[in-house]
Design a protein around this motif. Sequence first.
Motif, PDB file in Angstrom:
ATOM      1  N   GLU B  31       1.644   6.109  18.607  1.00 33.99           N
ATOM      2  CA  GLU B  31       1.437   7.539  18.898  1.00 33.99           C
ATOM      3  C   GLU B  31       0.779   8.278  17.734  1.00 33.99           C
ATOM      4  O   GLU B  31       0.039   9.227  17.943  1.00 33.99           O
ATOM      5  N   ALA B  32       1.093   7.848  16.502  1.00 37.32           N
ATOM      6  CA  ALA B  32       0.586   8.555  15.324  1.00 37.32           C
ATOM      7  C   ALA B  32      -0.919   8.349  15.125  1.00 37.32           C
ATOM      8  O   ALA B  32      -1.571   9.127  14.419  1.00 37.32           O
ATOM      9  N   PHE B  33      -1.482   7.285  15.741  1.00 40.54           N
ATOM     10  CA  PHE B  33      -2.916   7.017  15.585  1.00 40.54           C
ATOM     11  C   PHE B  33      -3.747   7.991  16.411  1.00 40.54           C
ATOM     12  O   PHE B  33      -3.470   8.193  17.591  1.00 40.54           O
ATOM     13  N   PRO B  34      -4.773   8.551  15.823  1.00 40.61           N
ATOM     14  CA  PRO B  34      -5.713   9.327  16.636  1.00 40.61           C
ATOM     15  C   PRO B  34      -6.418   8.374  17.609  1.00 40.61           C
ATOM     16  O   PRO B  34      -6.750   7.243  17.226  1.00 40.61           O
ATOM     17  N   ASP B  35      -6.610   8.818  18.845  1.00 38.07           N
ATOM     18  CA  ASP B  35      -7.259   8.006  19.878  1.00 38.07           C
ATOM     19  C   ASP B  35      -8.529   7.320  19.389  1.00 38.07           C
ATOM     20  O   ASP B  35      -8.754   6.144  19.647  1.00 38.07           O
ATOM     21  N   GLU B  36      -9.323   8.066  18.648  1.00 35.79           N
ATOM     22  CA  GLU B  36     -10.646   7.538  18.267  1.00 35.79           C
ATOM     23  C   GLU B  36     -10.566   6.446  17.197  1.00 35.79           C
ATOM     24  O   GLU B  36     -11.557   5.766  16.939  1.00 35.79           O
ATOM     25  N   HIS B  37      -9.382   6.281  16.566  1.00 37.62           N
ATOM     26  CA  HIS B  37      -9.265   5.256  15.529  1.00 37.62           C
ATOM     27  C   HIS B  37      -8.454   4.031  15.960  1.00 37.62           C
ATOM     28  O   HIS B  37      -8.514   2.987  15.322  1.00 37.62           O
ATOM     29  N   LEU B  38      -7.696   4.169  17.038  1.00 35.75           N
ATOM     30  CA  LEU B  38      -6.733   3.121  17.410  1.00 35.75           C
ATOM     31  C   LEU B  38      -7.391   1.760  17.652  1.00 35.75           C
ATOM     32  O   LEU B  38      -6.838   0.725  17.277  1.00 35.75           O
ATOM     33  N   PHE B  39      -8.566   1.771  18.261  1.00 34.96           N
ATOM     34  CA  PHE B  39      -9.238   0.494  18.561  1.00 34.96           C
ATOM     35  C   PHE B  39     -10.479   0.264  17.717  1.00 34.96           C
ATOM     36  O   PHE B  39     -11.271  -0.634  18.005  1.00 34.96           O
ATOM     37  N   THR B  40     -10.658   1.088  16.683  1.00 38.45           N
ATOM     38  CA  THR B  40     -11.880   0.944  15.876  1.00 38.45           C
ATOM     39  C   THR B  40     -11.600   0.853  14.377  1.00 38.45           C
ATOM     40  O   THR B  40     -12.271   0.105  13.676  1.00 38.45           O
ATOM     41  N   PHE B  41     -10.602   1.617  13.876  1.00 40.21           N
ATOM     42  CA  PHE B  41     -10.411   1.680  12.424  1.00 40.21           C
ATOM     43  C   PHE B  41      -9.888   0.357  11.883  1.00 40.21           C
ATOM     44  O   PHE B  41      -8.962  -0.240  12.440  1.00 40.21           O
ATOM     45  N   SER B  42     -10.432  -0.067  10.790  1.00 37.93           N
ATOM     46  CA  SER B  42     -10.083  -1.363  10.213  1.00 37.93           C
ATOM     47  C   SER B  42     -10.288  -1.346   8.704  1.00 37.93           C
ATOM     48  O   SER B  42     -11.085  -0.581   8.188  1.00 37.93           O
ATOM     49  N   ILE B  43      -9.537  -2.199   7.998  1.00 38.18           N
ATOM     50  CA  ILE B  43      -9.706  -2.380   6.550  1.00 38.18           C
ATOM     51  C   ILE B  43      -9.940  -3.866   6.292  1.00 38.18           C
ATOM     52  O   ILE B  43      -9.237  -4.714   6.869  1.00 38.18           O
ATOM     53  N   GLY B  44     -10.916  -4.174   5.453  1.00 36.47           N
ATOM     54  CA  GLY B  44     -11.131  -5.559   5.023  1.00 36.47           C
ATOM     55  C   GLY B  44     -11.410  -6.532   6.144  1.00 36.47           C
ATOM     56  O   GLY B  44     -11.054  -7.708   6.045  1.00 36.47           O
ATOM     57  N   GLY B  45     -12.021  -6.069   7.223  1.00 31.48           N
ATOM     58  CA  GLY B  45     -12.385  -6.967   8.316  1.00 31.48           C
ATOM     59  C   GLY B  45     -11.240  -7.332   9.239  1.00 31.48           C
ATOM     60  O   GLY B  45     -11.372  -8.205  10.105  1.00 31.48           O
ATOM     61  N   MET B  46     -10.087  -6.663   9.087  1.00 31.95           N
ATOM     62  CA  MET B  46      -8.932  -6.964   9.941  1.00 31.95           C
ATOM     63  C   MET B  46      -9.108  -6.353  11.335  1.00 31.95           C
ATOM     64  O   MET B  46      -9.962  -5.508  11.557  1.00 31.95           O
ATOM     65  N   GLU B  55      -1.601  -7.922  20.767  1.00 35.46           N
ATOM     66  CA  GLU B  55      -1.008  -9.228  20.439  1.00 35.46           C
ATOM     67  C   GLU B  55       0.514  -9.166  20.637  1.00 35.46           C
ATOM     68  O   GLU B  55       1.117 -10.079  21.206  1.00 35.46           O
ATOM     69  N   MET B  56       1.131  -8.071  20.153  1.00 31.32           N
ATOM     70  CA  MET B  56       2.595  -7.926  20.325  1.00 31.32           C
ATOM     71  C   MET B  56       2.966  -7.963  21.811  1.00 31.32           C
ATOM     72  O   MET B  56       3.952  -8.598  22.201  1.00 31.32           O
ATOM     73  N   LEU B  57       2.164  -7.262  22.637  1.00 31.32           N
ATOM     74  CA  LEU B  57       2.436  -7.245  24.074  1.00 31.32           C
ATOM     75  C   LEU B  57       2.266  -8.634  24.674  1.00 31.32           C
ATOM     76  O   LEU B  57       2.974  -9.012  25.615  1.00 31.32           O
ATOM     77  N   GLY B  58       1.353  -9.410  24.112  1.00 30.77           N
ATOM     78  CA  GLY B  58       1.113 -10.770  24.604  1.00 30.77           C
ATOM     79  C   GLY B  58       2.230 -11.732  24.263  1.00 30.77           C
ATOM     80  O   GLY B  58       2.318 -12.825  24.821  1.00 30.77           O
ATOM     81  N   THR B  79      -4.805  -6.174  27.525  1.00 34.65           N
ATOM     82  CA  THR B  79      -6.168  -5.732  27.849  1.00 34.65           C
ATOM     83  C   THR B  79      -6.331  -4.218  27.799  1.00 34.65           C
ATOM     84  O   THR B  79      -7.319  -3.691  28.312  1.00 34.65           O
ATOM     85  N   ALA B  80      -5.401  -3.519  27.197  1.00 33.32           N
ATOM     86  CA  ALA B  80      -5.515  -2.058  27.138  1.00 33.32           C
ATOM     87  C   ALA B  80      -6.687  -1.666  26.238  1.00 33.32           C
ATOM     88  O   ALA B  80      -7.035  -2.385  25.306  1.00 33.32           O
ATOM     89  N   SER B  81      -7.289  -0.526  26.527  1.00 35.76           N
ATOM     90  CA  SER B  81      -8.371  -0.069  25.665  1.00 35.76           C
ATOM     91  C   SER B  81      -8.264   1.420  25.340  1.00 35.76           C
ATOM     92  O   SER B  81      -9.191   2.007  24.806  1.00 35.76           O
ATOM     93  N   SER B  82      -7.124   2.015  25.688  1.00 36.78           N
ATOM     94  CA  SER B  82      -6.894   3.417  25.298  1.00 36.78           C
ATOM     95  C   SER B  82      -5.444   3.555  24.864  1.00 36.78           C
ATOM     96  O   SER B  82      -4.589   2.746  25.233  1.00 36.78           O
ATOM     97  N   LYS B  83      -5.181   4.588  24.091  1.00 39.11           N
ATOM     98  CA  LYS B  83      -3.829   4.842  23.623  1.00 39.11           C
ATOM     99  C   LYS B  83      -2.874   5.086  24.786  1.00 39.11           C
ATOM    100  O   LYS B  83      -1.755   4.568  24.808  1.00 39.11           O
ATOM    101  N   LYS B  84      -3.338   5.832  25.757  1.00 36.59           N
ATOM    102  CA  LYS B  84      -2.499   6.141  26.917  1.00 36.59           C
ATOM    103  C   LYS B  84      -2.070   4.864  27.643  1.00 36.59           C
ATOM    104  O   LYS B  84      -0.904   4.690  28.004  1.00 36.59           O
ATOM    105  N   GLU B  85      -3.043   3.975  27.844  1.00 34.67           N
ATOM    106  CA  GLU B  85      -2.770   2.718  28.546  1.00 34.67           C
ATOM    107  C   GLU B  85      -1.856   1.819  27.709  1.00 34.67           C
ATOM    108  O   GLU B  85      -0.940   1.173  28.229  1.00 34.67           O
ATOM    109  N   LEU B  86      -2.087   1.795  26.397  1.00 33.85           N
ATOM    110  CA  LEU B  86      -1.256   0.977  25.501  1.00 33.85           C
ATOM    111  C   LEU B  86       0.201   1.459  25.545  1.00 33.85           C
ATOM    112  O   LEU B  86       1.126   0.644  25.630  1.00 33.85           O
TER     113      LEU B  86
END
Lengths: 158, 158
Positions: B31-46, B55-58, B79-86
């Motif tokens: 919930e704390a993640f802004p929608d626009e960063h949840l599936f895009t923001f990354s550090i060090g190629g992670m 992965e946790m859901l899997g 296979t979620a791709s939005s915060k709402k769906e996740l």
Amino acid sequence: MDPSTVVHFMDTDDFLKHWQGHRALTRRVIEAFPDEHLFTFSIGGMRPFGELVQEMLGIAVPMVRGMITDEWTEFSDGTASSKKELLRLWDADTKALDELWPSVPKARFAETFTSFGQYTGPGYEQLLYAMDNEVHHRGQGTVYLRALEIEPPAFWER
Amino acid sequence: MDPSTVVHFMDTDDFLKHWQGHRALTRRVIEAFPDEHLFTFSIGGMRPFGELVQEMLGIAVPMVRGMITDEWTEFSDGTASSKKELLRLWDADTKALDELWPSVPKARFAETFTSFGQYTGPGYEQLLYAMDNEVHHRGQGTVYLRALEIEPPAFWER
């Protein structure tokens, strides 16, 4: 709860073995850090990994010793300031945990008590907290490693 | 081991409660993640945090279901791709875990089996792995939040 519905999950030696597996991995993460970054590198204003490890050292053995003696000092971090010293303290505590473990009174794992003058809960929850806190901060350390372009040790190897 | 030395650490319902406490915290981190960063923001190629949550859901519900049915599909992420769906998937699995739990045969927690066609170990270790993996990746997510100048939810609140 109706005792007939209680199902055993694991015993105390299973837990120690699992925790020591995590501690072996945390040791490898400490080792993976270049000396010059262990107490300085940080992201977003967080503590460097060396300080997070000192917090782990401040919890693990003092928790188990407190479960035996019921003597609690105020929570305090360790005082290492080099990788060599941190690994030395880590190894000493790995040994101390194995040595102290059989002396924890059996009743303490289910009993509710207050650790470090401030955290109240049953013994097994307090120990899970110590382990979870280590996994949490080690996960943070692996992001630091990635940001430093260092491949972290594999999570599933213990 | 001599059975007289076995000391009970916790029962299966204690474990589920502890895990669900972690899952409540992981939900707050999502919930704390802004929608626009949840599936895009990354550090060090992670992987971005949204992918780590998939992965946790899997792992979680498929693991518990597999313990009941002994049917294992190959491991696959969600296979979620939005915060709402996740969050919708997360909440559905929170409910599913509570509902499935009493149907896990008692013997499965001690029994050694292979999950997802590749991980072999006793049931309680497999469940600890699922929880530890969540704590590990959530810890990584909190570094992403700090890097985005967002204060993560408190680790000790469940």
